[in-house]
Design an enzyme around this catalytic site. Sequence first.
Site, short mmCIF file in Angstrom:
data_model
loop_
_atom_site.label_atom_id
_atom_site.label_comp_id
_atom_site.label_asym_id
_atom_site.label_seq_id
_atom_site.Cartn_x
_atom_site.Cartn_y
_atom_site.Cartn_z
N HIS A 129 0.85 -1.20 0.00
CA HIS A 129 0.00 0.00 0.00
C HIS A 129 0.89 1.26 0.00
O HIS A 129 0.96 1.99 0.98
CB HIS A 129 -0.89 -0.03 1.24
CG HIS A 129 -2.00 0.95 1.28
ND1 HIS A 129 -1.90 2.25 0.83
CD2 HIS A 129 -3.27 0.83 1.76
CE1 HIS A 129 -3.04 2.88 1.02
NE2 HIS A 129 -3.89 2.04 1.58
N GLU B 78 -0.69 1.32 -5.42
CA GLU B 78 -0.47 0.11 -4.63
C GLU B 78 -0.48 -1.11 -5.56
O GLU B 78 -1.41 -1.28 -6.33
CB GLU B 78 -1.58 -0.04 -3.58
CG GLU B 78 -1.88 1.26 -2.83
CD GLU B 78 -3.22 1.22 -2.12
OE1 GLU B 78 -3.65 0.11 -1.71
OE2 GLU B 78 -3.85 2.28 -1.98
#
Length: 301
Positions: free
Chosen positions: A175, A275
């Site tokens: 992320h 991400e």
Amino acid sequence: MQTLSAFDSRLADVAGVSIRSAGELYGSDGEGLPLVVIENALGSAVLALQGAHLVSFRPAGAEDLLWLSPKAVFTPGKAIRGGIPLCLPWFGGHPEGKPAHGFARAQPWTLDAVRTLPDGKTELDLSLTPNAAVSALWPHDFLFELRVTVGRELTLALTAHHRGDTPVPFSSAFHTYFSVPDVVLATIDGLQGTTYIDTVGGAHTRHTQLGALQVAGPTDRVYLDVPAVQSIATARGAIRIDSDTRSAVVWNPWEYANNVPDVGSDGYRRFVCVERGDVFDNALQLAPGERYHRSMTLSLA
């Protein structure tokens, strides 16, 4: 939480690697969390042992590729805002109301080994295994491992070994919060022609990406079956993202950042999340004994 001295024997013979407290580096309240500081001739990085979470990566002579919120909180059990949180073994919300993005990013990982490679890079191995808190959320035996390699490039290699006796659904994501001078001027390439799911407002509508992407408002898109490489072009130059995962998620909360205390009202302009992972349609089911292995490399383009 382990004391900083507990790691001394693992770091004693590795030049340029030390353990510092979050309070010392970032001025957080109290002792905060233990952070591994890695410095070599090729680059530098800072990694929180909670979550095996990269909070900084600088190639030598360059600015930090990662954005860390000035309001980030380094508190045991609370995810850190910025850097590269690891989302696993599920991504996003959970249908049973369990913590979003899984439990791995808020658990203390074990530092297993640190070494200097012949080419001057520094390599760290970390692992996470079940404990009582985790088993209450995910009652399966597992071993999660992360290898971090710091040089002119940053490579994260994740392995998830399902050691239970029944199949389990599994998804994961790196992320990554990328630092940008101004998000509205950043251009994301490498997603053209792919299908994305627009989740802003819970719509979950599907579209095809036409051309390069520029963020111009609240953005939460899950791109499916993407190419290996994306890039982010800014006034500072370009960042290359290379991964063998199948999904990419582009996220920026825009004005909704006002509702996220550790981002702040104007913090959203300084980052964009791109991400890489295996999520939504690209999520998997792990068979008993199966190993999942994926990696991501960040570099200056």
